[in-house]
Design an enzyme around this catalytic site. Structure first.
Site, mmCIF file in Angstrom:
data_model
loop_
_atom_site.group_PDB
_atom_site.id
_atom_site.type_symbol
_atom_site.label_atom_id
_atom_site.label_comp_id
_atom_site.label_asym_id
_atom_site.label_seq_id
_atom_site.Cartn_x
_atom_site.Cartn_y
_atom_site.Cartn_z
ATOM 1 N N HIS A 58 -3.221 4.614 4.917
ATOM 2 C CA HIS A 58 -4.390 3.726 4.958
ATOM 3 C C HIS A 58 -5.598 4.351 4.248
ATOM 4 C CE1 HIS A 58 -7.370 0.909 6.355
ATOM 5 N NE2 HIS A 58 -8.030 1.884 6.954
ATOM 6 N N ARG A 101 0.864 -1.182 0.000
ATOM 7 C CA ARG A 101 0.000 0.000 0.000
ATOM 8 C C ARG A 101 0.896 1.226 0.000
ATOM 9 N NH1 ARG A 101 -2.011 1.034 5.607
ATOM 10 N NH2 ARG A 101 -0.539 2.743 5.478
ATOM 11 N N TYR A 130 4.231 5.630 11.452
ATOM 12 C CA TYR A 130 4.521 4.225 11.764
ATOM 13 C C TYR A 130 5.337 3.481 10.713
ATOM 14 C CZ TYR A 130 0.213 3.678 8.981
ATOM 15 O OH TYR A 130 -0.729 3.743 8.000
HETATM 16 C C1 LIG Z 1 -14.757 -5.290 12.060
HETATM 17 C C2 LIG Z 1 -13.881 -4.109 11.874
HETATM 18 N N1 LIG Z 1 -12.878 -3.906 12.740
HETATM 19 C C3 LIG Z 1 -12.063 -2.845 12.585
HETATM 20 C C4 LIG Z 1 -12.253 -1.948 11.568
HETATM 21 C C5 LIG Z 1 -11.323 -0.760 11.386
HETATM 22 N N2 LIG Z 1 -10.486 -0.988 10.212
HETATM 23 C C6 LIG Z 1 -10.751 -0.429 9.024
HETATM 24 S S1 LIG Z 1 -9.658 -0.878 7.856
HETATM 25 C C7 LIG Z 1 -8.791 -1.827 8.940
HETATM 26 C C8 LIG Z 1 -7.551 -2.563 8.502
HETATM 27 C C9 LIG Z 1 -7.774 -3.450 7.325
HETATM 28 O O1 LIG Z 1 -6.548 -3.993 6.935
HETATM 29 P P1 LIG Z 1 -6.441 -4.991 5.722
HETATM 30 O O2 LIG Z 1 -7.464 -6.053 5.825
HETATM 31 O O3 LIG Z 1 -5.028 -5.410 5.627
HETATM 32 O O4 LIG Z 1 -6.840 -4.086 4.450
HETATM 33 P P2 LIG Z 1 -6.094 -2.803 3.870
HETATM 34 O O5 LIG Z 1 -6.663 -1.617 4.573
HETATM 35 O O6 LIG Z 1 -4.646 -2.961 4.123
HETATM 36 O O7 LIG Z 1 -6.428 -2.785 2.428
HETATM 37 C C10 LIG Z 1 -9.367 -1.787 10.198
HETATM 38 C C11 LIG Z 1 -8.834 -2.490 11.374
HETATM 39 C C12 LIG Z 1 -13.330 -2.201 10.686
HETATM 40 N N3 LIG Z 1 -13.581 -1.396 9.642
HETATM 41 N N4 LIG Z 1 -14.130 -3.287 10.851
#
Ligand SMILES: Cc1ncc(C[n+]2csc(CCOP(=O)(O)OP(=O)(O)O)c2C)c(N)n1
Ligand SMILES: [Mg+2]
Length: 349
Positions: A254, A250, A263
């Site tokens: 985020h 990425r 970080y």
């Molecule tokens: C159930 C839930 N827990 C926490 C969140 C907060 N949250 C949003 S994105 C994210 C991280 C997702 O990481 P990943 O699956 O690696 O996808 P990326 O963002 O890297 O594409 C989190 C913890 C959420 N949206 N839903």
């Protein structure tokens, strides 16, 4: 399993990998290139529009274009896609208008309505919940005797959610035609991928579920295409699910609300920039004699037109009425929601 499948190396030249090698027709290669460039350009436009106050939020896919386009490109239009939220490349391949996606990030109630008409579920912000929907839809296709499959697009972080495990286990037990396509982009907000699993790779988890697990270089569009094509073929033949781990990065924070400098290091970004998926495929296309001036001009013109259409769809568009939030939860509004709507309206007044 540790070594990702790679057909084109970071320097743009073909690797020695043979099992997955196949000569795609030049028009397919050109089409893939075109979609890579347009996805990146539109991604920049989405970020700009958020910065200009037109969108509430945006999650950039910069760096993951090859992983997304390669995987989506080899599927049929009737295969149902269950995206997370970072899949701009997948949406574009599926023919979803950027304006539709802009409506989602703007917070308009109709954002997402166009998705289902293209066999794509709306984006899922609650992480990994859609993995279960993908398995359910795959089991439905199985029972209806269709030869379609479903794809759950997940992130490295999503694989730590209980929903992912339940989905993968059920899919394997039921031999459901579902592909779990995990973009390991090294981060889940500020949590590094190394904190998501204690095993050697995410792909290794497939052994426990009882399905094939494949690691692919997510910055190599041809490798992503072929690995997904094989998994799709397996699903269509009734041989069940596959777990694919696409190793990518990425490049942006985020979301537009995040500050990634808190970080991760500039050195890490530099290292991954050197593996940029678009520069790599560009060199490959050049070496294959397919990158003509005419193609570049055409891609740029199409990109400019799509960017303009996207801007026009949001700049100056009316703000959504917050009370519309309640209108489409059920076919008919419930007394509780009706009371909440009245409360919101009176507060706004
Ligand atoms: C159930 C839930 N827990 C926490 C969140 C907060 N949250 C949003 S994105 C994210 C991280 C997702 O990481 P990943 O699956 O690696 O996808 P990326 O963002 O890297 O594409 C989190 C913890 C959420 N949206 N839903
Ligand atoms: Mg991630």
């Amino acid at each position: 399993m540790d070594q990702p499948v790679q057909l084109v190396g970071p320097d743009g030249t073909a690797t020695a990998e043979s099992r997955y090698r196949r000569d795609l027709p030049p028009e397919t290669l050109v089409w893939l290139y075109e979609n890579l460039v347009i996805t990146r350009d539109l991604d920049v436009e989405f970020v700009n529009l958020q910065r200009q106050g037109e969108l509430a939020l945006y999650a950039s896919c910069r760096g993951q274009e090859a992983a997304q386009i390669g995987a989506a490109a080899c599927l049929r239009k009737t295969d149902w896609l269950f995206p997370q939220f970072r899949e701009l490349g997948v949406f574009l391949v599926r023919g979803i208008a950027p304006a539709q996606l802009a409506a989602v990030w703007r917070g308009a109630w109709h954002g997402g309505l166009d998705f289902t008409s293209k066999c794509c579920a709306p984006i899922a912000i609650p992480i990994a919940t859609h993995a279960l929907h993908a398995v359910g839809a795959a089991m439905a296709a199985q029972r209806l005797g269709e030869d379609s499959l479903t794809v759950a697009f997940l992130g490295d972080g999503a694989t730590s959610e209980g929903d992912s495990h339940e989905a993968m286990n059920l899919a394997a037990v039921e031999k459901a035609p579902c592909v779990f396509y995990i973009q390991n982009n090294q981060w889940a907000i500020s949590v590094p991928a190394s904190r998501q699993y204690a095993g050697p790779t995410i792909a290794h988890r497939a052994i426990g579920y009882g399905m094939p697990g494949i690691r692919v270089d997510g910055n190599d569009i041809l490798a992503c295409y072929e690995v997904m094509a094989e998994a799709a073929e397996r699903a269509r033949a009734g041989d069940g699910p596959t777990l694919i781990e696409a190793v990518t990065y990425r490049m942006e924070p985020h979301t537009t609300s995040d500050d990634a400098t808190r970080y991760r290091t500039a050195l890490e970004l530099e290292e991954w920039s050197a593996r940029d998926p678009i520069a790599r495929f560009r060199t490959y296309m050049q070496q294959a004699g397919l990158l003509t001036e005419r193609l570049e001009t055409r891609v740029q013109a199409r990109s400019a037109r799509l960017r303009a259409e996207l801007r026009d769809s949001v700049v100056g568009a009316p703000d959504p009425d917050p009370s519309e939030l309640f209108d489409h939860v059920y076919a008919e509004i419930t007394p509780l929601l009706s009371a909440q709507r009245a409360q919101l309206r009176s507060e706004m007044a």
